[in-house]
Design an enzyme around this catalytic site. Structure first.
Site, PDB file in Angstrom:
ATOM      1  N   HIS A 161       0.839  -1.000   0.004  1.00 35.00           N
ATOM      2  CA  HIS A 161       0.395   0.197   0.143  1.00 35.00           C
ATOM      3  C   HIS A 161       0.687   1.231  -0.048  1.00 35.00           C
ATOM      4  O   HIS A 161       0.388   2.513   0.646  1.00 35.00           O
ATOM      5  CB  HIS A 161      -0.723   0.045   0.775  1.00 35.00           C
ATOM      6  CG  HIS A 161      -1.985  -0.952   1.482  1.00 35.00           C
ATOM      7  ND1 HIS A 161      -1.936  -2.022   1.290  1.00 35.00           N
ATOM      8  CD2 HIS A 161      -3.347  -1.021   1.089  1.00 35.00           C
ATOM      9  CE1 HIS A 161      -3.187  -2.846   1.030  1.00 35.00           C
ATOM     10  NE2 HIS A 161      -4.322  -1.720   1.191  1.00 35.00           N
ATOM     11  N   GLY A 210      -0.343  -2.087  -6.677  1.00 32.20           N
ATOM     12  CA  GLY A 210      -1.331  -2.661  -5.206  1.00 32.20           C
ATOM     13  C   GLY A 210      -2.770  -2.390  -5.281  1.00 32.20           C
ATOM     14  O   GLY A 210      -3.800  -3.120  -5.059  1.00 32.20           O
ATOM     15  N   HIS A 211      -2.845  -1.493  -4.257  1.00 32.25           N
ATOM     16  CA  HIS A 211      -3.882  -0.799  -4.311  1.00 32.25           C
ATOM     17  C   HIS A 211      -4.274   0.349  -5.378  1.00 32.25           C
ATOM     18  O   HIS A 211      -3.372   1.735  -4.587  1.00 32.25           O
ATOM     19  CB  HIS A 211      -4.354  -0.426  -2.812  1.00 32.25           C
ATOM     20  CG  HIS A 211      -6.210   0.001  -2.450  1.00 32.25           C
ATOM     21  ND1 HIS A 211      -6.138   1.081  -2.653  1.00 32.25           N
ATOM     22  CD2 HIS A 211      -6.350  -0.718  -1.467  1.00 32.25           C
ATOM     23  CE1 HIS A 211      -8.018   0.930  -2.441  1.00 32.25           C
ATOM     24  NE2 HIS A 211      -7.733  -0.098  -1.780  1.00 32.25           N
ATOM     25  N   HIS A 276     -11.869  -6.637  -6.439  1.00 27.28           N
ATOM     26  CA  HIS A 276     -11.477  -5.150  -5.128  1.00 27.28           C
ATOM     27  C   HIS A 276     -12.717  -4.625  -5.425  1.00 27.28           C
ATOM     28  O   HIS A 276     -12.019  -3.790  -6.077  1.00 27.28           O
ATOM     29  CB  HIS A 276     -10.218  -4.918  -4.511  1.00 27.28           C
ATOM     30  CG  HIS A 276     -10.722  -4.931  -2.996  1.00 27.28           C
ATOM     31  ND1 HIS A 276     -10.680  -2.779  -3.140  1.00 27.28           N
ATOM     32  CD2 HIS A 276     -10.284  -5.245  -1.851  1.00 27.28           C
ATOM     33  CE1 HIS A 276     -10.184  -2.724  -1.721  1.00 27.28           C
ATOM     34  NE2 HIS A 276     -10.186  -3.586  -0.791  1.00 27.28           N
ATOM     35  N   GLU A 328     -13.437  -8.196  -0.477  1.00 28.15           N
ATOM     36  CA  GLU A 328     -14.289  -7.215  -0.624  1.00 28.15           C
ATOM     37  C   GLU A 328     -15.369  -6.381  -2.101  1.00 28.15           C
ATOM     38  O   GLU A 328     -14.220  -5.574  -2.597  1.00 28.15           O
ATOM     39  CB  GLU A 328     -13.231  -5.648   0.041  1.00 28.15           C
ATOM     40  CG  GLU A 328     -13.381  -6.604   1.884  1.00 28.15           C
ATOM     41  CD  GLU A 328     -12.253  -6.003   1.560  1.00 28.15           C
ATOM     42  OE1 GLU A 328     -11.193  -4.894   1.355  1.00 28.15           O
ATOM     43  OE2 GLU A 328     -12.470  -5.423   3.537  1.00 28.15           O
ATOM     44  N   CYS A 419     -10.251   2.825   7.026  1.00 22.82           N
ATOM     45  CA  CYS A 419     -10.437   3.572   6.032  1.00 22.82           C
ATOM     46  C   CYS A 419     -12.018   3.541   5.344  1.00 22.82           C
ATOM     47  O   CYS A 419     -12.468   5.133   4.862  1.00 22.82           O
ATOM     48  CB  CYS A 419      -9.983   2.724   4.582  1.00 22.82           C
ATOM     49  SG  CYS A 419     -11.399   0.985   4.883  1.00 22.82           S
TER      50      CYS A 419
END
Lengths: 677, 677
Positions: A161, A210-211, A276, A328, A419
């Site tokens: 992240h 990654g995100h 996701h 998710e 988050c």
């Protein structure tokens, strides 16, 4: 079908920044937050609550959990170990700064600004001389979930992240700069982005986030710096997706294929919403930005297909997305289980952010219809009426004997992974910016909320607009225009998707009443016909001071059915009125909701209940309900009063059953022999 | 608590082989199949059906699917590609040979023996000169599921099943040698085992089998060769388990931890039944063998803990094990879902094989109680009454609107993965060998089935025993003893666990009627008291020709309740009578079973129905049933006749609902709005 709007010379418009050049940009620009003021009975209290309660609460929780201390430790000003368990905890601070910035644009607040200045001083002190800023690695925190070792940039694809944090840093820095003119955080963001740009890119190291998040952050950084290397880096990162192999890929497991982070296939070949959901929304948002800023028909083609797939097969009637808790994220087409619906609050926020961009790219109201359905329902369901309790997941059904470890039935004041609360505090104060937009030579009215706004036109002309409405409870909208001098421009009024026959684009949901009552329109008391363009009613005329437009939206109770392919909703009905999606909650329905039948023939009424849940329109009627006999050897059916409340307002009166999709009739029952705790 | 029985000098007894030496062995030995003859109304037809229908059907299916051709291709006698998709297909042939061998012991059949000779010739021709035999790699078959490349012994832990095939080869070879005296397959097995023993072991290569089975095969090979290197190799392989690290282990995913194949922890530290249930049963069987053959208190300690964990928390009332389809194995303690019960037929067979060994190790009837509960219910449910259709999984509940992709509702004549049918054909003809045993100086009567048997005692004495009974439908058992000359020995009659208060050891299940009616015992018409030793009624006396023992087992309809911790069974009741567990099936109950309530007050009767399902005792009564009204707006409750049939006999009359655990009363219902297909 859709024209590529970037072929039209646009105005530069990074969100909230006035036009300054003729570079390629979105066809339609939002109104800066400083140019719109909300007086709305629905949204103004929510935004005020955010300012007075949610934001201070979040800052206090962040401090309590050590999110701020981590910067001090990284700066070697405090000894200690990294607090918390997630490497992305820095992003909560950045999102709080971003949210505070939007609050400050709406309403100056010297104390808040002073607090933010000191938070920003904390952050910038933790930055390394070369621009690196990521407290998890700076403090060497092996106790983290997903700890990936001390080496910079390593294991980004596996959960570090690092780029996600950077993206939120950039968004916060741009927002704070725009709100206050202060450059300290912006300069830190630029140093960080320059370090990343000097490390990664063509001929340098390759990586995909990654995100996803850094990409939209880089576009915003470009918006204030006009340095095209940030756009090039964003595009490079997006194009790295799907370029690594997954030898052990199992198509049913998005972790194994890379689909979890939209990293299984090059983005131009992606055709469905996968993995996701928050990651997906941020990626698609960045791709939309890049289409607007640079043009890319291949990106746009992918985005069109993905949007259709999401809205037509993977979108809950609440506006929630991301059905599956395990990742998710998105399930298969039409896989929309109610009881285990994950529907992360952050994903609903991402859905709004992406659809807002798609609207500005295309001028099509269908994107605002989705934005509205999500905003009024499955997004604000993520925060309690007291503004200090949150849902991370937003289920569509609670029954007392069903418990799932990953799904929430009551809100929490905070989460170890926070988050969602910090995303809410950056979304809520930005809502005024979603109401209007400007483009194609005219004014867009996208959302209906009491407000006044000022629009700038070439030649130093302005138009002040006053909107008066009781929306979402009543359908009458009055818009009074005050141009600085009479002139002609098109006035675009969104025809809400919810007027029917489908609440949003596609046949995933439809009303039992298939007739569509188009809104009535009057100008200065005279009914006028209107042209329909991409879902907007357009009035083109010479506008003069005090011209009054009346837009009469038909507020009726609508019964919604889902596509037969949605297994959990078969034979069931949901209720919607205007943009508001309803649910039945235990406390209004004799302590239960899973025993209620809502027959097609049951007549339903509506009334405004000022005393209830901060003031809501309820739907009432009389319905059959099932109950086991005292001896447990038979079933009894009794008529009882029925009340449905807005979905967003559920779970504010203690834990208990809640149902969005009610059975229209009983085909069969499953016997529950005793209460499963 | 239990004495270590191997401290008692035992007789060598590899299954079916008469005693030949004074080596360490099981305390109790089984009766060779050649020494027992079945005339039982329940089992004899099943065994005859196996011989005349199931075995020929399986051989035909194996041939059709190319399982035999694969050996020809490996022998370079036929050109072609490996047929089938699983690397363990060879094992089906070996299991068929093993089953045929037991059939031949029971009943000579020249045609069958000739067929088997030719199958064995096929197999041995495929063996490489050095002993290697595994057609998947010999034919280089990359089209396989789990293809692991052409290199020998590689990826055993990841699915090659090379050692699994070898184990079944050894079991088949020993059985065929014992049945016919022919050595060809035995010699092939020895060559193969010698190759493996020369490749793996201390100072050589290390390995653990991916799917345990070679270990029990090696013990059987030791039984006929008396070559201790096979025991040493078996122990080496068992001890390799749990010795590799699993850096990405997720405790909820047994694949990631190694627990899937009991490879997460050294076996002596394993305390619970985990992972793939068939693998587990074969491992525990091998460990039991090694305790018997070599002694090992650490193994025995682990086995005791694992058995308690399995029988007390992970054992279905049907005798099925392995609740979870995802890994064909054990779930958490008390995780015994009915509707998604996996209960692989092979796992039930493995459960019988392990418990038979535990009994012979300890002399404790509690193991036979488990064996019996599994054998009469969840094991033979795996085969249809016509003997030619199979269940791979054995659910406890079918309701029409619930479909699960991994679970069967009807039997199939064959499967691409045909482990279960071929396991059935090696288990069924071995059943006569489970009825009696000999040890501690006397005779054990473990199961109740019409039969005659001959027991050998030191000094060339024999005892012929005739058992007459209508079991499992009636409880009267008559046993007539014919000793060659009068002498004294203990006669052990198992007191079935099902007499109560718990059908098997532990409090996972109990009867609503907590009284225990001990069986009555008469010798030559006179009631006699009996000593109870480890769950057996023991009569020690001077036995003379014609002595007649009458054992009166109390056959009553028993209502079974599950431990409260079994979530799916709360508030529900199952029916058992003697060893037979009942279920309600749609065709006897007005077309449904999921709508039935079985109140505690409902009186139940029983009757034998010779016309039904090959002749079964049914349980009948009158019960309330729920039904939606025609308009779907209320529920109706009506009394209707109720019939329960033996669980093993369900799914022989077309597809429809079936329920083992019936609600005692309705606490609540879940509304099904329409039929989900």
């Amino acid at each position: 079908m859709r024209l590529l709007p970037f072929l039209v010379a646009g105005l530069l418009c990074c969100t909230l920044e006035p036009a300054v050049s003729q570079q390629r940009d979105y066809a339609i620009r939002p109104l800066p937050l400083t140019a719109v003021h909300l007086s709305d009975g629905f949204w103004a209290p929510i935004i005020a609550r955010d300012h007075t309660r949610t934001l201070p609460h979040a800052l206090s929780e962040c401090a309590k959990e050590g999110r701020m201390t981590n910067f001090d430790i990284a700066a070697n000003r405090t000894k200690g170990k990294f607090c918390g368990i997630y490497p992305f905890d820095d992003s909560d601070i950045y999102k709080a700064i971003e949210g505070a910035s939007y609050s400050l644009m709406d309403q100056p607040d010297a104390a808040l600004e002073k607090t933010m200045d000191s938070v920003i001083a904390l952050v910038t002190a933790a930055q390394r001389p070369d621009g690196y800023l990521y407290t998890a690695r700076e403090t060497n925190a092996p106790n983290l979930v997903n700890w990936m070792g001390p080496e910079r940039w390593v294991n980004e694809r596996n959960g570090s992240h690092e780029f996600y944090d950077a993206g939120h840093l950039y968004e916060a820095a741009v927002a704070y700069y725009q709100a206050t003119g202060k450059r300290s955080l912006l300069d830190a963001a630029i140093r960080n982005a320059d370090l990343i740009a000097s490390t990664f890119g063509p001929g340098k190291r390759a990586i995909a986030s990654g995100h996803e998040e850094i990409e939209v952050g880089l576009v915003k950084l470009y918006g204030v710096t006009h340095d095209e290397k940030y756009l090039r880096l964003a595009r490079f990162l997006v194009n790295q997706r799907g370029t690594i192999s997954h030898p052990d890929a199992n198509p049913d497991d998005p972790y194994s294929t890379g689909a979890y982070s939209q990293d299984d296939t090059p983005v131009v070949d992606q055709t469905t919403a996968e993995g996701h959901a928050v990651r997906a929304m941020y990626l698609y948002s960045a791709m939309t930005d890049l289409v607007a800023m640079q043009g890319d028909s291949a990106y746009l083609h992918a985005l069109d297909l993905i949007w259709d797939n999401m809205v037509h097969t993977k979108y809950y009637i609440t506006g929630g997305i991301g059905a599956i808790g395990n990742w998710e994220g998105f399930g298969r087409n039409y896989q929309l289980p109610d009881r285990t619906a994950y529907c992360e609050t952050c994903a609903a926020i991402g859905c709004v952010l992406w659809n807002e961009r798609m609207f500005r790219l295309t001028g099509d109201a269908k994107y605002v219809n989705v934005l509205e359905q999500t905003l009024y329902n499955g997004l604000i369901s993520g925060i309690s009426l007291d503004g200090m309790n949150f849902f991370y997941t937003n289920t569509l059904e609670v029954r007392k004997d069903f418990v799932h470890p990953d799904l929430e039935r009551t809100r929490s004041p905070w989460f170890p992974c926070s988050c969602c609360p910090t995303n809410i505090i950056r979304l809520i104060p930005a809502i005024p910016g979603l109401i209007y937009a400007q483009g194609n030579g005219g004014i867009y009215v996208n959302l209906f909320a009491g407000s006044d706004a000022t629009f700038s036109f070439p030649g130093n002309r302005t138009v002040k607009l006053i909107q008066q409405t009781g929306y979402p409870w009543t359908g009458r909208v009055t818009l009074i225009l005050y141009p600085s001098a009479s002139f002609s421009f098109p006035f675009f009024l969104r025809i809400p998707g919810w007027v029917g026959p489908h609440p949003v684009d596609g046949d995933l949901y439809h009303y039992t009443d298939s007739s569509t009552a188009l809104p009535g329109l009057k100008v200065n008391g005279q009914a006028v016909p209107y042209e329909m363009v991409k879902g907007f009613a357009v009035i083109r005329r010479q506008w003069k001071k005090g011209d009054q437009v009346e837009w009469d939206l038909p507020m009726q109770i609508k019964r919604v059915l889902a596509n037969e392919q949605v297994r959990d909703d078969r034979g069931k009905v949901a209720l919607q009125r205007g943009p508001i999606l309803y649910c039945a909650e235990w406390t209004d329905n004799g302590g239960r909701t899973s025993n209620i039948i809502l027959p097609d023939a049951a007549s339903l009424q509506t009334e405004f209940r000022p005393d209830l849940l901060g003031g809501v329109q309820v739907i009432t009627g009389t319905v059959p309900a099932l109950k086991a006999s005292t001896d447990g050897l038979s079933l009894e059916t009794a008529s009882q009063p029925f009340t449905a409340i807005p979905y967003y307002a559920w779970a504010n009166r203690g834990p208990g059953e809640m149902t969005v999709w009610l059975p229209r009739q009983v085909h069969d029952v499953e016997i529950i022999a005793r209460n499963r705790p």
